[in-house]
Design a protein around this motif. Structure first.
Motif, PDB file in Angstrom:
ATOM      1  N   SER A  25       5.659  43.264  26.398  1.00  0.00           N
ATOM      2  CA  SER A  25       5.154  43.526  24.885  1.00  0.00           C
ATOM      3  C   SER A  25       4.060  42.444  24.353  1.00  0.00           C
ATOM      4  N   HIS A  26       3.485  42.564  23.591  1.00  0.00           N
ATOM      5  CA  HIS A  26       2.469  41.505  23.003  1.00  0.00           C
ATOM      6  C   HIS A  26       2.704  41.509  21.513  1.00  0.00           C
ATOM      7  N   THR A  27       2.615  39.921  21.034  1.00  0.00           N
ATOM      8  CA  THR A  27       2.348  39.847  19.706  1.00  0.00           C
ATOM      9  C   THR A  27       0.901  39.341  19.239  1.00  0.00           C
ATOM     10  N   ASN A  28       1.275  38.983  17.969  1.00  0.00           N
ATOM     11  CA  ASN A  28      -0.386  38.561  17.449  1.00  0.00           C
ATOM     12  C   ASN A  28      -0.752  37.386  17.746  1.00  0.00           C
ATOM     13  N   GLU A  29       0.082  36.789  18.801  1.00  0.00           N
ATOM     14  CA  GLU A  29      -0.273  35.325  19.261  1.00  0.00           C
ATOM     15  C   GLU A  29      -1.216  35.585  20.496  1.00  0.00           C
ATOM     16  N   SER A  30      -1.098  36.804  20.897  1.00  0.00           N
ATOM     17  CA  SER A  30      -2.362  37.282  21.735  1.00  0.00           C
ATOM     18  C   SER A  30      -3.030  38.563  21.060  1.00  0.00           C
ATOM     19  N   ASP A  31      -2.886  39.719  21.613  1.00  0.00           N
ATOM     20  CA  ASP A  31      -3.791  40.650  21.112  1.00  0.00           C
ATOM     21  C   ASP A  31      -3.016  41.760  20.579  1.00  0.00           C
ATOM     22  N   GLY A  32      -2.006  41.745  20.349  1.00  0.00           N
ATOM     23  CA  GLY A  32      -0.940  42.625  19.701  1.00  0.00           C
ATOM     24  C   GLY A  32      -1.175  42.439  18.073  1.00  0.00           C
ATOM     25  N   THR A  33      -0.545  43.499  17.420  1.00  0.00           N
ATOM     26  CA  THR A  33      -0.845  43.246  15.874  1.00  0.00           C
ATOM     27  C   THR A  33       0.629  42.696  15.379  1.00  0.00           C
ATOM     28  N   PHE A  34       1.677  42.847  15.868  1.00  0.00           N
ATOM     29  CA  PHE A  34       2.785  42.424  15.248  1.00  0.00           C
ATOM     30  C   PHE A  34       3.089  41.096  15.483  1.00  0.00           C
ATOM     31  N   SER A  35       3.597  40.682  14.462  1.00  0.00           N
ATOM     32  CA  SER A  35       4.084  39.066  14.285  1.00  0.00           C
ATOM     33  C   SER A  35       5.222  39.015  15.427  1.00  0.00           C
ATOM     34  N   PRO A  36       5.708  37.581  15.944  1.00  0.00           N
ATOM     35  CA  PRO A  36       6.599  37.682  16.666  1.00  0.00           C
ATOM     36  C   PRO A  36       8.039  38.165  16.074  1.00  0.00           C
ATOM     37  N   ALA A  37       8.252  37.704  14.694  1.00  0.00           N
ATOM     38  CA  ALA A  37       9.401  38.271  13.864  1.00  0.00           C
ATOM     39  C   ALA A  37       9.218  39.630  13.780  1.00  0.00           C
ATOM     40  N   GLN A  38       8.235  40.387  13.560  1.00  0.00           N
ATOM     41  CA  GLN A  38       8.013  41.791  13.501  1.00  0.00           C
ATOM     42  C   GLN A  38       8.417  42.368  14.761  1.00  0.00           C
ATOM     43  N   LEU A  39       7.925  41.830  15.829  1.00  0.00           N
ATOM     44  CA  LEU A  39       8.244  42.341  17.033  1.00  0.00           C
ATOM     45  C   LEU A  39       9.848  42.517  17.399  1.00  0.00           C
ATOM     46  N   VAL A  40      10.268  41.413  17.020  1.00  0.00           N
ATOM     47  CA  VAL A  40      11.921  41.345  17.267  1.00  0.00           C
ATOM     48  C   VAL A  40      12.513  42.357  16.307  1.00  0.00           C
ATOM     49  N   ALA A  41      12.128  42.586  14.977  1.00  0.00           N
ATOM     50  CA  ALA A  41      12.535  43.354  14.321  1.00  0.00           C
ATOM     51  C   ALA A  41      12.287  45.070  14.732  1.00  0.00           C
ATOM     52  N   GLU A  42      11.222  45.168  15.380  1.00  0.00           N
ATOM     53  CA  GLU A  42      10.902  46.557  16.017  1.00  0.00           C
ATOM     54  C   GLU A  42      11.869  46.893  17.118  1.00  0.00           C
ATOM     55  N   ALA A  43      12.284  45.613  17.757  1.00  0.00           N
ATOM     56  CA  ALA A  43      12.934  46.000  19.138  1.00  0.00           C
ATOM     57  C   ALA A  43      14.450  46.335  18.674  1.00  0.00           C
ATOM     58  N   ILE A  44      15.111  45.677  17.448  1.00  0.00           N
ATOM     59  CA  ILE A  44      16.139  46.073  17.353  1.00  0.00           C
ATOM     60  C   ILE A  44      16.185  47.622  16.617  1.00  0.00           C
ATOM     61  N   ARG A  45      15.196  47.773  15.922  1.00  0.00           N
ATOM     62  CA  ARG A  45      15.019  49.155  15.374  1.00  0.00           C
ATOM     63  C   ARG A  45      15.068  50.137  16.264  1.00  0.00           C
ATOM     64  N   SER A  46      14.200  49.913  17.435  1.00  0.00           N
ATOM     65  CA  SER A  46      14.174  50.939  18.535  1.00  0.00           C
ATOM     66  C   SER A  46      15.337  51.048  19.596  1.00  0.00           C
ATOM     67  N   GLY A  47      16.396  50.141  19.385  1.00  0.00           N
ATOM     68  CA  GLY A  47      17.268  49.971  20.405  1.00  0.00           C
ATOM     69  C   GLY A  47      16.927  49.283  21.530  1.00  0.00           C
ATOM     70  N   VAL A  48      16.310  48.451  21.607  1.00  0.00           N
ATOM     71  CA  VAL A  48      15.788  47.688  22.913  1.00  0.00           C
ATOM     72  C   VAL A  48      16.695  46.436  22.657  1.00  0.00           C
ATOM     73  N   THR A  49      17.580  46.141  23.827  1.00  0.00           N
ATOM     74  CA  THR A  49      18.479  45.128  23.883  1.00  0.00           C
ATOM     75  C   THR A  49      17.999  43.617  24.451  1.00  0.00           C
ATOM     76  N   SER A  50      16.986  43.991  25.472  1.00  0.00           N
ATOM     77  CA  SER A  50      16.639  43.061  26.284  1.00  0.00           C
ATOM     78  C   SER A  50      14.991  43.261  26.091  1.00  0.00           C
ATOM     79  N   LEU A  51      14.257  42.179  25.456  1.00  0.00           N
ATOM     80  CA  LEU A  51      12.938  42.281  25.520  1.00  0.00           C
ATOM     81  C   LEU A  51      12.085  40.987  26.020  1.00  0.00           C
ATOM     82  N   GLY A  52      11.207  41.554  26.804  1.00  0.00           N
ATOM     83  CA  GLY A  52      10.219  40.522  27.459  1.00  0.00           C
ATOM     84  C   GLY A  52       9.058  40.576  26.615  1.00  0.00           C
TER      85      GLY A  52
END
Ligand code: AMP
Ligand code: FE
Ligand code: FE
Ligand code: ZN
Length: 280
Positions: free
Chosen positions: A6-33
């Motif tokens: 997965s990518h954050t907006n520190e490279s070419d993603g659009t989610f901030s790191p905090a938003q990516l974590v929130a999205e993982a929780i929301r989607s039921g991802v328990t381990s995220l790379g």
């Protein structure tokens, strides 16, 4: 559910790191790379948020490398904190080379009559400003109708705006990851031009540790092929959605495109065990 790409907006993603974590929780991802391109900045920022949220966050990176003249992406996971200092300074050199290229790229685009500044691009890409951010600018400014055309006409290696940047070779990338105690994995092998099967002996000789058999771009047949190659060559298997947020809206964290991604959770344990073993 696990997702190792997965990518954050520190490279070419659009989610901030905090938003990516929130999205993982929301989607039921328990381990995220988190595997940003050539930077750990997104991982570093996501880590405290993930701890707070009880998400198992895995440190990763996606390197752009050159293999027989083509650009091939290489994932790295579980780099040990010991070797990470040197690895991080190597990454900083890559970032400096990209920034130098960006200065020349802006000059080239201006030469082609475009009103674009480095500052504007860096406001989007910050520490990891790359061609995707220039592509966004070209679209926003109306020079091209979409991102695809921005690459085809101006930014692709074969296009008129392209300027050269030295990228590490695939072998160098594998070695750096290995020397840092990590697991290297051939990212989205579907995007490698030519027969991956024929390349495998050479990649294994370089010390490649794994192959990304599970990816949003892979059909079940492709996944089966890459799993077979992993088995034949004694490689580990990795998998992830390659989530980029709004720039790739069809790709969902954990489940890929319309649920096409089903990553077996037990591969993570195997990767962890392999990473814990000293490199032979
Ligand atoms: P950079 O590292 O700044 O040279 O940008 C490389 C990134 O641009 C790659 O990781 C891709 O995400 C993207 N990219 C390169 N070539 C293309 C292309 N032809 N079409 C779309 N995206 C591309
Ligand atoms: Fe990307
Ligand atoms: Fe990639
Ligand atoms: Zn990626």
């Amino acid at each position: 559910m696990i997702d190792l790409h997965s990518h954050t907006n520190e490279s070419d993603g659009t989610f901030s790191p905090a938003q990516l974590v929130a999205e993982a929780i929301r989607s039921g991802v328990t381990s995220l790379g988190v595997t940003d391109h050539d930077t750990f900045a997104g991982y570093d920022l996501a880590l405290p948020v993930a701890r707070e949220a009880g998400l198992d966050l895995i440190c990763g990176i996606e390197l752009s490398t050159k293999l027989h003249g083509q650009s091939v992406h290489l994932l790295g996971y579980f780099l040990s904190t010991d070797g990470l200092g040197e690895f991080r300074s190597w990454i900083r050199e890559l970032q400096a080379a990209r920034r130098d290229r960006n200065i020349r790229l802006v000059a080239r685009l201006q030469e082609l009559g475009m009103n674009i500044t480095l500052d504007e691009a860096e406001r989007r890409g910050r520490g990891m400003t790359g061609r995707p951010h220039f592509a966004q600018l070209l679209v926003e400014k109306g020079y091209v109708p979409n991102l695809r055309q921005a690459f085809d006409e101006y930014l692709d290696e074969s296009a008129k705006g392209y300027v050269y940047r030295r990228e590490p070779t695939f072998a160098e990338g594998v070695k750096w990851i290995r020397d840092a105690g990590g697991i290297s994995s051939l990212a989205h092998p579907i995007r490698v031009r030519g027969e991956v099967r024929a390349l495998m002996p050479e990649l294994c000789e370089m010390g490649l540790a794994a192959i990304e058999a599970y990816h949003s771009d892979h059909s079940p047949e492709h996944t089966a092929l890459y799993l077979d190659l992993a088995r034949r060559h004694g490689l580990q298997v990795t998998g992830g959605s390659d989530f980029h947020g709004a720039v790739k809206p069809d790709v969902s964290l954990g489940t890929g495109c319309a649920g096409n991604l089903k990553i077996p959770e037990d591969l993570l344990q195997r990767l962890r065990e392999a990473a814990a073993k000293p490199a032979a």
